[in-house]
Every structure is written in structure tokens, then in C-alpha cells.
Write an enzyme that holds these catalytic residues in place. Sequence first.
Site, PDB file in Angstrom:
ATOM      1  N   GLU A  86     -68.329 -34.346  81.569  1.00  0.00           N
ATOM      2  CA  GLU A  86     -68.442 -34.990  80.254  1.00  0.00           C
ATOM      3  C   GLU A  86     -69.538 -34.389  79.387  1.00  0.00           C
ATOM      4  O   GLU A  86     -69.480 -34.460  78.167  1.00  0.00           O
ATOM      5  CB  GLU A  86     -68.693 -36.493  80.424  1.00  0.00           C
ATOM      6  CG  GLU A  86     -70.062 -36.801  81.026  1.00  0.00           C
ATOM      7  CD  GLU A  86     -70.257 -38.274  81.367  1.00  0.00           C
ATOM      8  OE1 GLU A  86     -69.268 -38.996  81.437  1.00  0.00           O
ATOM      9  OE2 GLU A  86     -71.412 -38.671  81.559  1.00  0.00           O
ATOM     10  N   ASN A  87     -70.558 -33.807  80.038  1.00  0.00           N
ATOM     11  CA  ASN A  87     -71.660 -33.251  79.259  1.00  0.00           C
ATOM     12  C   ASN A  87     -71.366 -31.847  78.747  1.00  0.00           C
ATOM     13  O   ASN A  87     -72.284 -31.085  78.482  1.00  0.00           O
ATOM     14  CB  ASN A  87     -72.963 -33.300  80.064  1.00  0.00           C
ATOM     15  CG  ASN A  87     -72.853 -32.665  81.422  1.00  0.00           C
ATOM     16  OD1 ASN A  87     -71.885 -32.890  82.152  1.00  0.00           O
ATOM     17  ND2 ASN A  87     -73.830 -31.863  81.790  1.00  0.00           N
TER      18      ASN A  87
END
Lengths: 232, 222
Positions: free
Chosen positions: B49-50
Amino acid sequence: MLTVHDNADQAVSGINDDAIVLIGGFGKAGQPVELIEALLRRGSRNLTVVSNNAGNGTDGLAALIGAGRVAKIICSFPRQSDSKLFDAKYRAGEIELELVPQGNLAERIRSAGAGIGGFFTPTGYGTILAAGKETRIIGGRGFVLESPIRADFALIKALKADAVGNLVYRKTARNFGPVMASAATCTIVQVSEMVETGDLDPENIVTPGIFVNGIVVVGPSVRSKPSTEPGL
Amino acid sequence: MTERLTRNQLAQLVASDITSGAYVNLGIGQPTLVSNYLTASQNVTLHTENGMLGMGPAADGEEIDEDLINAGKIPVTELPGASYFHHADSFGMMRGGHLDVCVLGAFQVSVAGDLANWHTGEPNDIPAVGGAMDLAIGAKDVFVMMNLLTRDGRSKLVHTCTYPLTGVECVTRVYTDLAVFLVTPDGIRVRETYGCTFEELLQLVDLPLLAPQREPESRLNS
């Protein structure tokens, strides 16, 4: 107009009490620690900070919170095993928390930078984080109205800048940097290196200089072992 | 009757059910184990997600780089073909339905596929949601991986979640140590059981469940 600052203290000298400040980073990756520490030295109070986390360990954002400078934090993942300074302030009722799902946080910031007045998102629909918000069924699916997050300042970290403020980042340290750069009245960037205009390939620029107001070179980041604390 | 699955066996089972060429996000904790059992021939691309696609295994020694971490903030590596992107793009990949599968842990899953996995709702618990709500509603398939029973023997597959919800009607499959459950429009269907019979499972969860379907004739004959 781009200003190249001599040091981090000068770069943050316009951030006064009550400012809304976007702070980049996901955990320690991309966190502009030198700019945050300069803001701590400046002593500005009653800040509203928008950042994914609420500080790790005792430096950077954690130190700013620990010193009582942050009245409100808007973030997705405040609680971690090394977020003790935030945890203490929260439990003492000394900091307000607005918890936002991470994708909504990114999109609220992006939409502010893009001039959008709000957007309907399926994220959070039917949960307590959508309580009190306008909802709509679109195509048979539930959506929640979310509002943009515009700020007075953005403090972010990039790898390199050129003299017109174009930025490139490094690996997952990019995270919130590009969207935050677009959403503040004044965006201040700490970089490891400044290069001549024309030295960055225009095809590879991630943040165009139009979004950048101030640059400060803080030297290359030290490659250190990041914390291995679990967290979303 | 096969034995109840260990955590690693469960991870192996989930990995074997992920289709070839899929874009996959593995949640923090138990779901991360799934990556140990993905094979090269599956050609799965992991999303974090990052801001990364093509995430490789955890970094070790000299590979450790503070700018290259996963959603759990653990140092990782990049594989050939990896890409980096900012957070709004990363969550657009989820919300926009571009990920094929995400695998998440859970406190509870309801018979309608509601998920509760982010907050106990206890007054002393500081809430933190991270990307859980975006993942839950975004991926085409949402697989939950969990022990079926709590430590005191209560089913985590429930009629209605009592913990605060992460997402509504979003879970498609529930992989547990005792059975695999498919969330269908007709209700929860048991795909198979491990270390118990279907009848014993009904007793444990105390919910109406659809029995495993017999292997289709065509598959038996092929």
C-alpha cells in the site's frame, strides 16, 4: 516563486501558531525529520498536523507531538508499538485525533491539490468512520462523501531537486510526497541533493516545480535499520 | 479425514488458490506467510500500500534500506519489473478494482461477508485503521485468513459482527484451520473441512451453512 533556503530553520520560519501542516512519510520512510525538528525549535504551537502516522520512537513527528505542539492530528494509523509519545498525549486528552482510512486520507489531500470540492468513495461506507457523513447509493453500491484537506504548509522529503523545484523521490519514501506537495499554500521540501536545472530527465520528474515553494538540502540520509514494528 | 491445518499449511492453501498472473496484496501478520508459498510459475505480483508493485522478499543484512519498506514497515526488496508510485495512485489501485486478491486477517466475518478487523471498540483501545478499509472494499477477491475459533472457543464466523466493521459485504472467502468457507449469494458454503466433519463444523459455528458440493462429474472423469 522558489526559495532555496540555507538551512531547515530558515525553511520553516514562516510556520506560525495554528497552522495546518501536511507532513510526508510512511513510518520513517520519507519523513522530513530535519524540517520537523526545525519546526520544533521554532516553537510554533496549536498546530494541526496531517500525516499517515503519529510518530515513531522519539524523533521527528513523535518529538513534535511529545512537546505538545500539535493540537490535532489527522492520520490513518496513529497507534504502533513505538508511538508512545502520541499514545500518552491521546490518553491524557491533550491531542485531538481525526482517524481517516489511508486511501481516503491520500485522496482528500490529492483532491485539495486538484481543486475538487469533495468526492464519493466506497471506503468506509457502513463503518463508524463514516458516521454523520453524507452517503449515496451509486450503481447499487454505497459511497461516502469525503472532503478535501487543504493546508497552509506541506513538509516533505525528496531525493533530488533542481533549481526550478522539480523533484524526484527514492523508492517507497515517495509515499505521500507528491499529493501533499500539491495541496498546501506553501510546500517546503528537504532533499539530499540539489542539481542544475536540466540535469533531471523531464520524463522522470515526479513532482513538477509548480508545486514547490521552498527547498533545503539536508545531506544524504543515513542508511539505518528501520524499526521492525508491525503496523498497517 | 485430514488434520486441522497449521498456520503454514493454511498459508500454503491460500497461495495455491491464487490464480496465475494475479496482482495481490497480503495484509500484515498471518497473511504475509502466504508469500512463502507462492511459486515462480504463478507469476504473482505483490502490491504494498505504501507505493510499490513487484515487492520482493524481506531484506536482510546489506539489502536493508530505510527507503524500501512494506506496509508493516519491514524492510523489503524489489524484484525486476517493480514500480513505485505515490499514495493516491496506490489506493486508486485498490479502490479502482485493479487488485485481483487481497488476503486479510480478521476478528470476525459475518455470514453476509461483513468484515471486522481493525478495532476492538474497547474504550482504552486507541483506534488505528491504516489501509484496512480501502483493501476490504477494493480487491476483486477478499480472502480472510484466521483461526475459526477464539481462544475461548467462540466462532469468529458470526451472524452479525459485534466488533466495529471494516467493510460491508466485502469478504469472498474465509480460510480457517478447520474449514474453507465461500461467501455466496445463497449463504456461506463450506468448500472443505480439516480435522472435523461438516456436522461437527455446524455445531462449532452454530450458523446455517451449505454443505460442500460434490466434485463435479466432469472433474472426476477428466
